[in-house]
Scaffold this motif. Structure first.
Motif, PDB file in Angstrom:
ATOM      1  N   LYS A  17       0.632  -1.028   0.229  1.00 17.87           N
ATOM      2  CA  LYS A  17      -0.175   0.216   0.170  1.00 17.87           C
ATOM      3  C   LYS A  17       0.956   1.148  -0.554  1.00 17.87           C
ATOM      4  O   LYS A  17       1.636   1.166   0.966  1.00 17.87           O
ATOM      5  N   MET A  18       0.889   2.038  -0.696  1.00 18.40           N
ATOM      6  CA  MET A  18       1.219   3.489  -1.110  1.00 18.40           C
ATOM      7  C   MET A  18       0.001   4.528  -0.508  1.00 18.40           C
ATOM      8  O   MET A  18      -0.522   4.312  -1.426  1.00 18.40           O
ATOM      9  N   ASP A  19       0.627   5.595  -0.276  1.00 21.08           N
ATOM     10  CA  ASP A  19       0.171   6.857   0.063  1.00 21.08           C
ATOM     11  C   ASP A  19       0.375   7.644  -1.289  1.00 21.08           C
ATOM     12  O   ASP A  19      -0.756   8.540  -1.592  1.00 21.08           O
ATOM     13  N   LYS A  20       1.349   7.406  -1.741  1.00 19.06           N
ATOM     14  CA  LYS A  20       1.885   8.463  -2.841  1.00 19.06           C
ATOM     15  C   LYS A  20       3.083   8.301  -4.402  1.00 19.06           C
ATOM     16  O   LYS A  20       4.089   7.737  -3.398  1.00 19.06           O
ATOM     17  N   ILE A  21       2.705   7.974  -5.269  1.00 17.78           N
ATOM     18  CA  ILE A  21       3.723   7.858  -6.161  1.00 17.78           C
ATOM     19  C   ILE A  21       3.839   9.155  -7.012  1.00 17.78           C
ATOM     20  O   ILE A  21       3.097   9.612  -7.419  1.00 17.78           O
ATOM     21  N   ASN A  22       4.871   9.172  -6.684  1.00 21.03           N
ATOM     22  CA  ASN A  22       5.097  10.851  -7.653  1.00 21.03           C
ATOM     23  C   ASN A  22       6.017  10.676  -8.642  1.00 21.03           C
ATOM     24  O   ASN A  22       6.885  10.360  -8.867  1.00 21.03           O
ATOM     25  N   ASN A  23       4.493  10.845  -9.844  1.00 22.47           N
ATOM     26  CA  ASN A  23       5.541  10.992 -11.025  1.00 22.47           C
ATOM     27  C   ASN A  23       5.764  11.710 -11.253  1.00 22.47           C
ATOM     28  O   ASN A  23       4.865  13.217 -11.252  1.00 22.47           O
ATOM     29  N   THR A  24       6.645  12.022 -12.260  1.00 26.27           N
ATOM     30  CA  THR A  24       7.257  12.691 -13.158  1.00 26.27           C
ATOM     31  C   THR A  24       7.113  13.372 -14.510  1.00 26.27           C
ATOM     32  O   THR A  24       7.999  14.106 -14.620  1.00 26.27           O
ATOM     33  N   CYS A  25       6.629  12.173 -15.249  1.00 28.57           N
ATOM     34  CA  CYS A  25       6.463  12.373 -17.030  1.00 28.57           C
ATOM     35  C   CYS A  25       4.984  12.841 -16.963  1.00 28.57           C
ATOM     36  O   CYS A  25       3.971  12.148 -15.948  1.00 28.57           O
ATOM     37  N   ARG A  26       4.436  14.380 -16.612  1.00 25.80           N
ATOM     38  CA  ARG A  26       3.262  14.607 -16.803  1.00 25.80           C
ATOM     39  C   ARG A  26       2.737  15.560 -18.064  1.00 25.80           C
ATOM     40  O   ARG A  26       3.966  16.032 -18.172  1.00 25.80           O
ATOM     41  N   ARG A  27       2.285  15.732 -18.550  1.00 21.62           N
ATOM     42  CA  ARG A  27       1.801  16.393 -19.516  1.00 21.62           C
ATOM     43  C   ARG A  27       1.654  18.079 -19.067  1.00 21.62           C
ATOM     44  O   ARG A  27       1.221  18.772 -19.737  1.00 21.62           O
ATOM     45  N   GLY A  65      -1.775   5.842 -12.368  1.00 25.92           N
ATOM     46  CA  GLY A  65      -0.984   5.342 -11.270  1.00 25.92           C
ATOM     47  C   GLY A  65      -0.977   4.104 -10.521  1.00 25.92           C
ATOM     48  O   GLY A  65       0.258   3.345 -10.458  1.00 25.92           O
ATOM     49  N   LYS A  66      -2.100   3.986 -10.519  1.00 25.83           N
ATOM     50  CA  LYS A  66      -2.785   2.226 -10.027  1.00 25.83           C
ATOM     51  C   LYS A  66      -1.720   1.163 -10.814  1.00 25.83           C
ATOM     52  O   LYS A  66      -2.069  -0.283 -10.044  1.00 25.83           O
ATOM     53  N   ILE A  67      -2.799   1.506 -12.250  1.00 29.99           N
ATOM     54  CA  ILE A  67      -1.974   0.365 -13.280  1.00 29.99           C
ATOM     55  C   ILE A  67      -0.783  -0.121 -13.612  1.00 29.99           C
ATOM     56  O   ILE A  67      -0.443  -0.830 -13.121  1.00 29.99           O
ATOM     57  N   ILE A  68      -0.137   1.080 -12.998  1.00 25.35           N
ATOM     58  CA  ILE A  68       1.333   1.184 -12.919  1.00 25.35           C
ATOM     59  C   ILE A  68       2.383   1.198 -11.690  1.00 25.35           C
ATOM     60  O   ILE A  68       2.953  -0.472 -11.506  1.00 25.35           O
ATOM     61  N   HIS A  69       1.880   1.102 -10.551  1.00 27.79           N
ATOM     62  CA  HIS A  69       1.969   0.319  -9.473  1.00 27.79           C
ATOM     63  C   HIS A  69       1.511  -0.921  -9.229  1.00 27.79           C
ATOM     64  O   HIS A  69       2.420  -2.117  -8.501  1.00 27.79           O
ATOM     65  N   SER A  70       0.781  -1.540 -10.341  1.00 24.84           N
ATOM     66  CA  SER A  70      -0.067  -2.805  -9.762  1.00 24.84           C
ATOM     67  C   SER A  70       0.903  -3.703 -10.939  1.00 24.84           C
ATOM     68  O   SER A  70       1.631  -4.646 -10.195  1.00 24.84           O
ATOM     69  N   LEU A 219      10.179  -0.552   1.813  1.00 22.64           N
ATOM     70  CA  LEU A 219      10.617  -0.170   2.920  1.00 22.64           C
ATOM     71  C   LEU A 219       9.935   1.927   3.291  1.00 22.64           C
ATOM     72  O   LEU A 219      10.106   2.399   4.178  1.00 22.64           O
ATOM     73  N   LYS A 220       9.299   2.551   1.941  1.00 21.49           N
ATOM     74  CA  LYS A 220       8.289   3.528   2.211  1.00 21.49           C
ATOM     75  C   LYS A 220       7.030   3.033   1.646  1.00 21.49           C
ATOM     76  O   LYS A 220       6.897   2.175   1.084  1.00 21.49           O
ATOM     77  N   ASN A 221       6.206   4.172   2.184  1.00 23.26           N
ATOM     78  CA  ASN A 221       5.213   4.260   1.510  1.00 23.26           C
ATOM     79  C   ASN A 221       4.610   5.576   1.220  1.00 23.26           C
ATOM     80  O   ASN A 221       3.983   5.238   0.361  1.00 23.26           O
ATOM     81  N   SER A 222       5.741   5.853  -0.436  1.00 21.83           N
ATOM     82  CA  SER A 222       5.308   6.469  -1.536  1.00 21.83           C
ATOM     83  C   SER A 222       7.583   6.178  -2.457  1.00 21.83           C
ATOM     84  O   SER A 222       8.286   5.625  -1.389  1.00 21.83           O
TER      85      SER A 222
END
Length: 476
Positions: A17-27, A65-70, A219-222
């Motif tokens: 379980k992740m609280d946050k996924i910081n994706n830097t590839c943005r439109r 992000g849910k698909i990628i994390h999965s 190790l981390k929640n993000s």
């Protein structure tokens, strides 16, 4: 099967379980450029190298992000340096430079004669940046340079768009990370820029970020995901084209469309490690292995690793719980027994039993949910855009109609206004007549007024009294 095949990093159906996924590839930065620097953006859109990449922005592909994390949680732990393997529905899928090139079309071959250090100054803004070794990042571009770039030359504004596409999308980094001087030197010469192996650089950046994210899962929640993660999402959609019916999956993807192109010599890397376990997987795929009953081993977690709620199956419970937490000793380290482990374990077992009885695995549920969310968000954006366009069109039509009405003055309008001004208000007429009658000096004055040219006024009819007799009051 010990050491015959690579192990999964997590068991099937388990995700951290992740609280946050910081994706830097943005439109967002590219959509801003599309508005502020429209002509320059359209110039880059015609580029044969980066034009197809901007099609992601034009088609408004929704990032999931849910698909990628999965999928990051579905990795097999291999020793390959430039190759990733995943397990979906118990079947192995490969993500390598070959698949990345099939999805993006970005150049992957290095040009030994390409000189990226020398550049020619044109005394423009970016020449000044290179000469004085100034530091520029996307945050400075967004908040400062876009406000003053109208004073630059056209070619410098085109270079700005290129740098945003490269540093903000293809080789995506955080907004605060400075743009490498190498990239600025490349955009000074568009011919050199087109010869650079952007695909190779982008792929290496992406898989390095995925490797780092895999290490941070426990190790981390993000975690931060750099690189061209949109390409990774597109590959997932290409490898599993019919997720609803769980039809054919494509373990290998080639730009030629051939499913037999497993190891293309064009993508060979000299520093790649050999892994015979991966070779066995490839051999079984070629032999049409039925993976439904294949048992993948799971990587053992490091000692004293804290597990998430979805991984509580391996937690040992105490026989008796005292009033205070008991302390056990293992490998010289103190570890507190969790009295709530039993309830969480029961809850997890019930959840997995329900998933098993429903005929749909947790892995499948998570993936379908991610695809549904992605599709719904895309549909919502399209509906909002359509509604806004209709309202804008309706508002413009009303504005034009008002302008036409205000500018149109015909004879009928003038006549109508004059006649309307000649008709007195009933209250005004009645007030004037009462005033005249109260100030009338006598009949002679009335006769003189009758001789004048003014129109005769009609006196109101006299008030009639009720014929009811007046009540007499008798004295007693």
């Amino acid at each position: 099967m010990a050491n015959l095949f690579p192990k999964r990093i997590l068991e099937e159906g388990a995700e951290t379980k992740m609280d946050k996924i910081n994706n830097t590839c943005r439109r967002t930065i590219l959509e801003t450029l599309k508005v502020v620097l429209k002509d320059e953006y359209e110039e880059v859109l015609k580029d044969p190298v980066f034009g197809p990449i901007l099609a992601i922005v034009e088609n408004k592909l929704v990032y999931s992000g849910k698909i990628i994390h999965s999928f990051i949680c579905k990795q097999l732990k291999v020793s390959k340096l430039h190759e990733l393997w995943f397990v979906f529905a118990n079947r192995p899928l490969r993500f390598s430079m070959q698949e990345f090139y099939a999805v993006t079309g970005l150049k992957f071959r290095e040009e030994p004669e390409l000189d990226v250090n020398n550049w020619k100054s044109d005394k423009g803004f970016w020449s000044l940046v290179l000469t004085k070794n100034k530091k520029i990042n996307l945050l400075i571009i967004r908040d400062e340079l876009l406000k003053v770039c109208n004073e630059w030359t056209y070619v410098d504004r085109v270079r700005l768009v290129y740098l945003c596409v490269i540093h903000g999308f293809v080789i995506a980094k955080d907004l605060r990370v400075f743009i490498p001087q190498e990239f600025i030197r490349l955009v000074m010469d568009f011919e050199k820029m087109g010869m650079y192996p952007w695909g190779l650089r982008a792929y290496d950046e992406l898989i390095a970020s995925i490797f780092k994210a895999r290490e941070d899962l426990h190790l981390k929640n993000s975690y931060v995901l750099d690189g061209f993660s949109y390409a990774f999402q597109i590959w997932i959609m290409e490898a599993i084209p019919d997720i609803g019916s769980m039809g054919q999956l494509f373990p290998f993807i080639s730009s030629t469309g051939s499913l037999d192109a497993i190891d293309n010599a064009e993508f060979f890397r000299e520093d790649e490690k050999n892994d015979e376990r991966v070779g066995r997987i490839v051999a079984l795929i070629g032999a049409k292995q039925d993976w439904r009953q294949f048992a993948w081993e799971v990587e053992t977690l490091p000692p004293n690793m804290e597990l998430s709620d979805s991984e509580e199956d391996d937690v040992e419970e105490p026989a008796v719980v005292a009033e205070e937490p008991a302390v056990t000793t293992k490998r010289g380290k103190r570890k507190l027994i969790d009295p709530g482990a039993e309830s969480r374990k029961k809850e997890l077992l019930c959840q997995r039993a329900a998933e098993h009885n429903s005929g749909v695995s947790g892995e499948m549920k998570s993936f379908i949910e991610g695809l549904f969310t992605s599709s719904f968000n895309s549909f919502t954006e399209l509906v909002k855009k359509d509604i806004q366009e209709r309202f804008d069109k309706f508002d413009n039509e009303i504005t034009l109609l008002k302008e036409k009405v205000s500018q149109t003055t015909g004879p009928s309008d003038t006549v109508g206004k004059d006649r309307a001004s000649e008709i007195p208000c009933p209250s005004e007429t009645l007030g004037k007549e009462q005033e005249k009658s109260s100030h009338s000096p006598g009949p002679s004055a009335a006769k003189r007024k009758g001789k004048s040219k003014e129109p005769e006024s009609v006196d109101p009819p006299p008030l009639r009294r009720s014929p009811r007799p007046v009540r007499k009051v008798t004295k007693t």
